[in-house]
Scaffold this motif. Structure first.
Motif, PDB file in Angstrom:
ATOM      1  N   ARG A   3     -35.295  14.317  79.891  1.00  0.00           N
ATOM      2  CA  ARG A   3     -35.589  15.734  79.853  1.00  0.00           C
ATOM      3  C   ARG A   3     -35.302  16.064  81.495  1.00  0.00           C
ATOM      4  NH1 ARG A   3     -41.058  17.681  81.007  1.00  0.00           N
ATOM      5  NH2 ARG A   3     -40.824  20.124  80.781  1.00  0.00           N
ATOM      6  N   THR A   4     -34.576  17.259  81.532  1.00  0.00           N
ATOM      7  CA  THR A   4     -34.323  17.736  82.740  1.00  0.00           C
ATOM      8  C   THR A   4     -35.167  19.207  82.983  1.00  0.00           C
ATOM      9  OG1 THR A   4     -32.161  17.146  82.401  1.00  0.00           O
ATOM     10  CG2 THR A   4     -32.318  18.919  84.095  1.00  0.00           C
ATOM     11  N   ALA A   5     -35.562  19.462  84.106  1.00  0.00           N
ATOM     12  CA  ALA A   5     -36.376  20.619  84.530  1.00  0.00           C
ATOM     13  C   ALA A   5     -35.934  21.226  85.583  1.00  0.00           C
ATOM     14  CB  ALA A   5     -37.948  20.296  84.585  1.00  0.00           C
ATOM     15  N   TRP A   6     -35.508  22.354  85.600  1.00  0.00           N
ATOM     16  CA  TRP A   6     -35.115  23.258  86.528  1.00  0.00           C
ATOM     17  C   TRP A   6     -36.409  23.864  87.507  1.00  0.00           C
ATOM     18  CZ3 TRP A   6     -32.203  22.553  82.890  1.00  0.00           C
ATOM     19  CH2 TRP A   6     -30.674  22.072  83.015  1.00  0.00           C
ATOM     20  N   LYS A   7     -36.837  23.853  88.795  1.00  0.00           N
ATOM     21  CA  LYS A   7     -38.093  24.066  89.484  1.00  0.00           C
ATOM     22  C   LYS A   7     -37.692  24.648  90.777  1.00  0.00           C
ATOM     23  CE  LYS A   7     -40.197  19.822  87.552  1.00  0.00           C
ATOM     24  NZ  LYS A   7     -41.016  18.552  88.121  1.00  0.00           N
ATOM     25  N   ARG A   8     -38.780  25.641  90.852  1.00  0.00           N
ATOM     26  CA  ARG A   8     -38.761  26.334  92.102  1.00  0.00           C
ATOM     27  C   ARG A   8     -39.521  25.333  93.265  1.00  0.00           C
ATOM     28  NH1 ARG A   8     -37.638  31.744  91.739  1.00  0.00           N
ATOM     29  NH2 ARG A   8     -37.934  32.434  89.519  1.00  0.00           N
ATOM     30  N   PRO A   9     -38.796  24.979  94.214  1.00  0.00           N
ATOM     31  CA  PRO A   9     -39.573  24.244  95.246  1.00  0.00           C
ATOM     32  C   PRO A   9     -40.629  24.600  95.970  1.00  0.00           C
ATOM     33  CG  PRO A   9     -37.516  24.825  96.212  1.00  0.00           C
ATOM     34  CD  PRO A   9     -37.519  25.515  94.757  1.00  0.00           C
ATOM     35  N   GLY A  10     -41.767  23.669  96.286  1.00  0.00           N
ATOM     36  CA  GLY A  10     -42.755  24.279  97.036  1.00  0.00           C
ATOM     37  C   GLY A  10     -44.171  24.742  96.126  1.00  0.00           C
ATOM     38  N   GLN A  11     -44.009  24.823  94.894  1.00  0.00           N
ATOM     39  CA  GLN A  11     -45.158  25.128  94.416  1.00  0.00           C
ATOM     40  C   GLN A  11     -45.572  23.931  93.141  1.00  0.00           C
ATOM     41  OE1 GLN A  11     -44.149  28.654  91.901  1.00  0.00           O
ATOM     42  NE2 GLN A  11     -43.973  30.099  93.748  1.00  0.00           N
ATOM     43  N   PHE A  12     -46.903  23.786  93.126  1.00  0.00           N
ATOM     44  CA  PHE A  12     -47.403  22.743  92.294  1.00  0.00           C
ATOM     45  C   PHE A  12     -47.449  23.276  90.627  1.00  0.00           C
ATOM     46  CE2 PHE A  12     -49.013  21.456  96.218  1.00  0.00           C
ATOM     47  CZ  PHE A  12     -48.387  20.412  96.431  1.00  0.00           C
ATOM     48  N   PHE A  13     -47.770  24.275  90.548  1.00  0.00           N
ATOM     49  CA  PHE A  13     -48.211  24.545  89.135  1.00  0.00           C
ATOM     50  C   PHE A  13     -47.111  26.055  88.743  1.00  0.00           C
ATOM     51  CE2 PHE A  13     -52.108  22.679  90.142  1.00  0.00           C
ATOM     52  CZ  PHE A  13     -52.103  21.772  89.420  1.00  0.00           C
ATOM     53  N   GLY A  14     -46.780  26.215  87.733  1.00  0.00           N
ATOM     54  CA  GLY A  14     -45.977  27.259  87.248  1.00  0.00           C
ATOM     55  C   GLY A  14     -44.506  27.456  87.668  1.00  0.00           C
TER      56      GLY A  14
ATOM     57  N   GLY B  65     -34.542  13.516  84.091  1.00  0.00           N
ATOM     58  CA  GLY B  65     -35.292  12.623  83.982  1.00  0.00           C
ATOM     59  C   GLY B  65     -36.711  12.801  84.827  1.00  0.00           C
ATOM     60  N   THR B  66     -37.495  13.824  84.058  1.00  0.00           N
ATOM     61  CA  THR B  66     -38.813  13.900  84.429  1.00  0.00           C
ATOM     62  C   THR B  66     -39.747  12.750  84.292  1.00  0.00           C
ATOM     63  OG1 THR B  66     -39.449  14.792  82.485  1.00  0.00           O
ATOM     64  CG2 THR B  66     -38.549  16.474  83.935  1.00  0.00           C
ATOM     65  N   VAL B  67     -40.853  12.722  84.884  1.00  0.00           N
ATOM     66  CA  VAL B  67     -41.653  11.500  84.865  1.00  0.00           C
ATOM     67  C   VAL B  67     -42.191  11.031  83.430  1.00  0.00           C
ATOM     68  CG1 VAL B  67     -43.892  10.539  85.566  1.00  0.00           C
ATOM     69  CG2 VAL B  67     -42.403  11.709  87.130  1.00  0.00           C
ATOM     70  N   PRO B  68     -42.575  12.216  82.602  1.00  0.00           N
ATOM     71  CA  PRO B  68     -42.849  11.844  81.257  1.00  0.00           C
ATOM     72  C   PRO B  68     -41.617  11.273  80.321  1.00  0.00           C
ATOM     73  CG  PRO B  68     -43.847  13.949  81.807  1.00  0.00           C
ATOM     74  CD  PRO B  68     -43.005  13.444  82.918  1.00  0.00           C
ATOM     75  N   SER B  69     -40.525  11.942  80.490  1.00  0.00           N
ATOM     76  CA  SER B  69     -39.289  11.615  79.777  1.00  0.00           C
ATOM     77  C   SER B  69     -38.912   9.946  80.359  1.00  0.00           C
ATOM     78  CB  SER B  69     -38.231  12.438  79.987  1.00  0.00           C
ATOM     79  OG  SER B  69     -37.712  12.543  81.235  1.00  0.00           O
ATOM     80  N   LEU B  70     -38.902   9.669  81.543  1.00  0.00           N
ATOM     81  CA  LEU B  70     -38.873   8.173  82.055  1.00  0.00           C
ATOM     82  C   LEU B  70     -39.756   7.321  81.524  1.00  0.00           C
ATOM     83  CD1 LEU B  70     -37.815   9.022  85.712  1.00  0.00           C
ATOM     84  CD2 LEU B  70     -36.252   8.253  83.927  1.00  0.00           C
ATOM     85  N   LEU B  71     -41.051   7.668  81.445  1.00  0.00           N
ATOM     86  CA  LEU B  71     -42.026   6.639  80.747  1.00  0.00           C
ATOM     87  C   LEU B  71     -41.773   6.680  79.354  1.00  0.00           C
ATOM     88  CD1 LEU B  71     -45.289   7.877  82.404  1.00  0.00           C
ATOM     89  CD2 LEU B  71     -44.154   5.802  82.734  1.00  0.00           C
ATOM     90  N   LEU B  72     -41.231   7.683  78.441  1.00  0.00           N
ATOM     91  CA  LEU B  72     -40.882   7.512  77.025  1.00  0.00           C
ATOM     92  C   LEU B  72     -39.796   6.455  76.948  1.00  0.00           C
ATOM     93  CD1 LEU B  72     -41.120   8.533  74.103  1.00  0.00           C
ATOM     94  CD2 LEU B  72     -39.655  10.301  74.694  1.00  0.00           C
ATOM     95  N   TRP B  73     -38.941   6.725  77.922  1.00  0.00           N
ATOM     96  CA  TRP B  73     -37.760   5.768  77.735  1.00  0.00           C
ATOM     97  C   TRP B  73     -38.088   4.461  78.004  1.00  0.00           C
ATOM     98  CZ3 TRP B  73     -34.978   2.731  81.611  1.00  0.00           C
ATOM     99  CH2 TRP B  73     -33.609   2.656  81.401  1.00  0.00           C
ATOM    100  N   LEU B  74     -38.938   4.015  79.036  1.00  0.00           N
ATOM    101  CA  LEU B  74     -39.382   2.803  79.080  1.00  0.00           C
ATOM    102  C   LEU B  74     -40.201   2.514  77.875  1.00  0.00           C
ATOM    103  CD1 LEU B  74     -40.461   2.770  82.759  1.00  0.00           C
ATOM    104  CD2 LEU B  74     -38.611   1.495  81.804  1.00  0.00           C
ATOM    105  N   VAL B  75     -40.768   2.986  77.287  1.00  0.00           N
ATOM    106  CA  VAL B  75     -41.423   2.553  75.975  1.00  0.00           C
ATOM    107  C   VAL B  75     -40.566   2.314  74.858  1.00  0.00           C
ATOM    108  CG1 VAL B  75     -43.166   3.408  74.238  1.00  0.00           C
ATOM    109  CG2 VAL B  75     -43.822   3.418  76.425  1.00  0.00           C
ATOM    110  N   GLN B  76     -39.496   3.071  74.691  1.00  0.00           N
ATOM    111  CA  GLN B  76     -38.476   2.812  73.635  1.00  0.00           C
ATOM    112  C   GLN B  76     -37.328   1.978  74.083  1.00  0.00           C
ATOM    113  OE1 GLN B  76     -36.844   6.676  73.170  1.00  0.00           O
ATOM    114  NE2 GLN B  76     -38.500   7.489  71.838  1.00  0.00           N
ATOM    115  N   LEU B  77     -37.361   1.480  75.435  1.00  0.00           N
ATOM    116  CA  LEU B  77     -36.274   0.506  75.438  1.00  0.00           C
ATOM    117  C   LEU B  77     -36.322  -0.842  74.679  1.00  0.00           C
ATOM    118  CD1 LEU B  77     -33.861  -0.196  77.239  1.00  0.00           C
ATOM    119  CD2 LEU B  77     -35.478  -0.896  79.124  1.00  0.00           C
TER     120      LEU B  77
END
Length: 192
Positions: free
Chosen positions: A147-158, A109-121
């Motif tokens: 959507r699921t995203a595996w991220k490295r903690p501590g970095q904002f971009f990339g 549940g990334t922020v864009p996928s949660l917003l999409l879910w709210l629109v489709q509800l």
């Protein structure tokens, strides 16, 4: 280079299909004659051939409950940490522990996928109301388009190493995560 693949389930058999290359077959247990490290139990093996004779990687459960991804030379590529089954209901946390000490966090549940879910509800609720008044059978399973995203903690971009779309497509940055670890995580997340 970015690797894109999909996961397909055929009852008890899984198959991963990378775009532009041969499929990767998933087999229960480990190949015959393969010795396991002390204190490990076999889970599944990833192989390029349908018989599973020459594995790309083997996944075993360690004493601590984590899953270890091993090469054919028994070198550890990563450890996978899955959420407890009883706590999977709200944004479960999946972790990939790499040998260099880096930990990738994957939250469903990334922020864009949660917003999409709210629109489709509202449309989904209208669909359910229409099913009540018709003779159509209800759908087998409906899931939120998360959507699921595996991220490295501590970095904002990339910092995203791997993503899974709502339709089950995985995208992996080759310079950030070994493709065998990505395959193992894709299978372990849905393994029954």
């Amino acid at each position: 280079m970015t690797l894109a693949f999909t996961r397909h389930s055929y009852g008890t058999h899984y198959e991963l299909r990378p775009r532009g290359s041969a499929p990767v077959h998933v087999h229960r247990g480990v190949p015959e004659g393969w010795s396991l490290p002390e204190g490990c139990t076999p889970r599944f093996a990833l192989a390029a051939d349908p018989e599973g004779a020459s594995p790309l990687a083997v996944v075993v459960r360690k004493n601590g409950g984590r899953l270890a991804v091993l090469t054919p030379d028994r070198e550890q590529l990563a450890e996978l940490s899955l959420p407890p089954r009883q706590k999977k209901w709200w944004r479960p946390l999946y972790e990939i522990h790499l040998p260099d000490g880096t930990v990738l966090h994957g939250r469903e549940g990334t922020v864009p996928s949660l917003l999409l879910w709210l629109v489709q509800l509202p449309f989904y609720l209208l669909y359910l109301v229409a099913l009540v008044f018709s003779d159509s059978p209800p759908p087998d399973a409906v899931t939120a388009p998360l959507r699921t995203a595996w991220k490295r903690p501590g970095q904002f971009f990339g910092r995203v190493a791997m993503t899974e779309s709502a339709r089950g497509r995985f995208r992996v940055r080759g310079d950030r995560l070994d493709h065998r670890v990505a395959y193992a995580q894709a299978v372990a997340k849905y393994w029954k």
